[in-house]
Design a protein around this motif. Structure first.
Motif, PDB file in Angstrom:
ATOM      1  N   GLU A   1      69.681 -55.019  38.182  1.00 22.69           N
ATOM      2  CA  GLU A   1      69.886 -56.425  37.842  1.00 22.69           C
ATOM      3  C   GLU A   1      70.873 -57.108  38.775  1.00 22.69           C
ATOM      4  OE1 GLU A   1      70.653 -54.033  35.417  1.00 22.69           O
ATOM      5  OE2 GLU A   1      69.009 -54.195  34.000  1.00 22.69           O
ATOM      6  N   SER A   2      71.742 -56.344  39.400  1.00 23.50           N
ATOM      7  CA  SER A   2      72.713 -56.908  40.329  1.00 23.50           C
ATOM      8  C   SER A   2      72.044 -57.477  41.573  1.00 23.50           C
ATOM      9  CB  SER A   2      73.726 -55.848  40.746  1.00 23.50           C
ATOM     10  OG  SER A   2      74.391 -55.341  39.624  1.00 23.50           O
ATOM     11  N   TRP A   3      70.868 -56.988  41.891  1.00 21.12           N
ATOM     12  CA  TRP A   3      70.148 -57.467  43.072  1.00 21.12           C
ATOM     13  C   TRP A   3      69.399 -58.767  42.823  1.00 21.12           C
ATOM     14  CZ3 TRP A   3      70.403 -55.595  47.917  1.00 21.12           C
ATOM     15  CH2 TRP A   3      71.005 -54.344  48.080  1.00 21.12           C
TER      16      TRP A   3
ATOM     17  N   GLU B   1      78.482 -60.442  44.814  1.00 20.01           N
ATOM     18  CA  GLU B   1      78.094 -59.559  43.702  1.00 20.01           C
ATOM     19  C   GLU B   1      78.823 -58.223  43.788  1.00 20.01           C
ATOM     20  OE1 GLU B   1      76.125 -60.259  41.043  1.00 20.01           O
ATOM     21  OE2 GLU B   1      75.988 -62.304  41.797  1.00 20.01           O
TER      22      GLU B   1
ATOM     23  N   LEU C   1      76.598 -50.513  39.096  1.00 18.03           N
ATOM     24  CA  LEU C   1      75.626 -51.260  39.886  1.00 18.03           C
ATOM     25  C   LEU C   1      74.216 -50.900  39.413  1.00 18.03           C
ATOM     26  CD1 LEU C   1      75.581 -53.231  42.238  1.00 18.03           C
ATOM     27  CD2 LEU C   1      75.385 -51.305  43.787  1.00 18.03           C
ATOM     28  N   HIS C   2      73.513 -51.894  38.873  1.00 17.89           N
ATOM     29  CA  HIS C   2      72.153 -51.708  38.378  1.00 17.89           C
ATOM     30  C   HIS C   2      71.197 -52.554  39.201  1.00 17.89           C
ATOM     31  CE1 HIS C   2      73.438 -49.471  34.881  1.00 17.89           C
ATOM     32  NE2 HIS C   2      74.299 -50.424  34.580  1.00 17.89           N
TER      33      HIS C   2
ATOM     34  N   ASP D   1      82.368 -58.551  42.618  1.00 16.73           N
ATOM     35  CA  ASP D   1      82.388 -58.659  41.163  1.00 16.73           C
ATOM     36  C   ASP D   1      82.212 -57.293  40.512  1.00 16.73           C
ATOM     37  OD1 ASP D   1      82.438 -60.048  38.656  1.00 16.73           O
ATOM     38  OD2 ASP D   1      80.266 -59.783  38.562  1.00 16.73           O
ATOM     39  N   VAL D   2      81.287 -56.498  41.011  1.00 17.85           N
ATOM     40  CA  VAL D   2      81.041 -55.171  40.444  1.00 17.85           C
ATOM     41  C   VAL D   2      82.259 -54.270  40.633  1.00 17.85           C
ATOM     42  CG1 VAL D   2      79.684 -53.048  40.765  1.00 17.85           C
ATOM     43  CG2 VAL D   2      78.531 -55.253  40.580  1.00 17.85           C
TER      44      VAL D   2
ATOM     45  N   PHE E   1      68.944 -62.370  34.381  1.00 11.63           N
ATOM     46  CA  PHE E   1      69.306 -61.618  35.582  1.00 11.63           C
ATOM     47  C   PHE E   1      68.820 -62.292  36.861  1.00 11.63           C
ATOM     48  CE2 PHE E   1      69.040 -58.224  32.316  1.00 11.63           C
ATOM     49  CZ  PHE E   1      70.393 -57.926  32.289  1.00 11.63           C
TER      50      PHE E   1
ATOM     51  N   GLU F   1      72.824 -67.772  42.437  1.00 11.67           N
ATOM     52  CA  GLU F   1      74.246 -68.108  42.542  1.00 11.67           C
ATOM     53  C   GLU F   1      74.368 -69.548  43.047  1.00 11.67           C
ATOM     54  OE1 GLU F   1      77.080 -66.697  41.803  1.00 11.67           O
ATOM     55  OE2 GLU F   1      76.317 -64.782  41.119  1.00 11.67           O
TER      56      GLU F   1
END
Length: 159
Positions: free
Chosen positions: A130-132, A116, A127-128, A119-120, A34, A38
């Protein structure tokens, strides 16, 4: 009299993009996956800021399309998000180049967050927290990435 821009050593841009794609493919342990920055987005942003006449929306879209195929995601999502991100960078590249690195890092935060988010939304994922993580790691690594790519650009005299 028309001004012409002489371009040199474009293969260096392609090689850095290939390396960044390979960095996205390196397998990481479950606890670290995670936190993967990028790499491709940061590489595209650097080249779009440094050489907007060489790396713009078309290159970003093509690179995103390659990433869609490589990562096995929904076809066109990364292509769209990369093109959108580089459109914003290309639109404001003259201002962004004048910012100190910490302000550029905040811009990276915003742009990677946008990538991100697209993508979500496109994959209808939830959105969790982990996305951050890629957003934060990309922001923190931007000064290092910038220094490395600037050194490469100057060493190989990419114009």
């Amino acid at each position: 009299m028309a001004t012409t821009i002489r371009t040199r050593n474009g293969f260096v841009i392609v090689i850095t993009l290939i390396i960044s794609i390979m960095l996205m493919l390196v397998p990481l342990p479950d606890y670290a996956r995670f936190f993967r920055p990028e790499w491709v987005v940061m590489t595209l942003i650097y080249w779009a800021m440094a050489l907007p006449h060489r790396v713009s929306i078309g290159v970003a879209w093509f690179t995103g399309f390659i990433m869609d195929i490589t990562m096995g995601g929904v076809l066109g999502v990364m292509a769209f998000s990369y093109a959108l991100a580089i459109y914003l960078i290309a639109r404001f590249h003259l201002q962004l180049r004048q910012y100190p690195l910490w302000q550029q890092a905040l811009t990276i935060f915003s742009v990677v967050l946008l990538v991100e988010f697209v993508d979500v939304v496109a994959t209808r994922a939830t959105l969790h927290w982990e996305s951050w993580m890629p957003v934060l790691t990309s922001t923190l690594l931007w000064p290092v990435m910038y220094a490395i790519l600037r050194k490469i650009r100057r060493t190989f005299q990419v114009t």
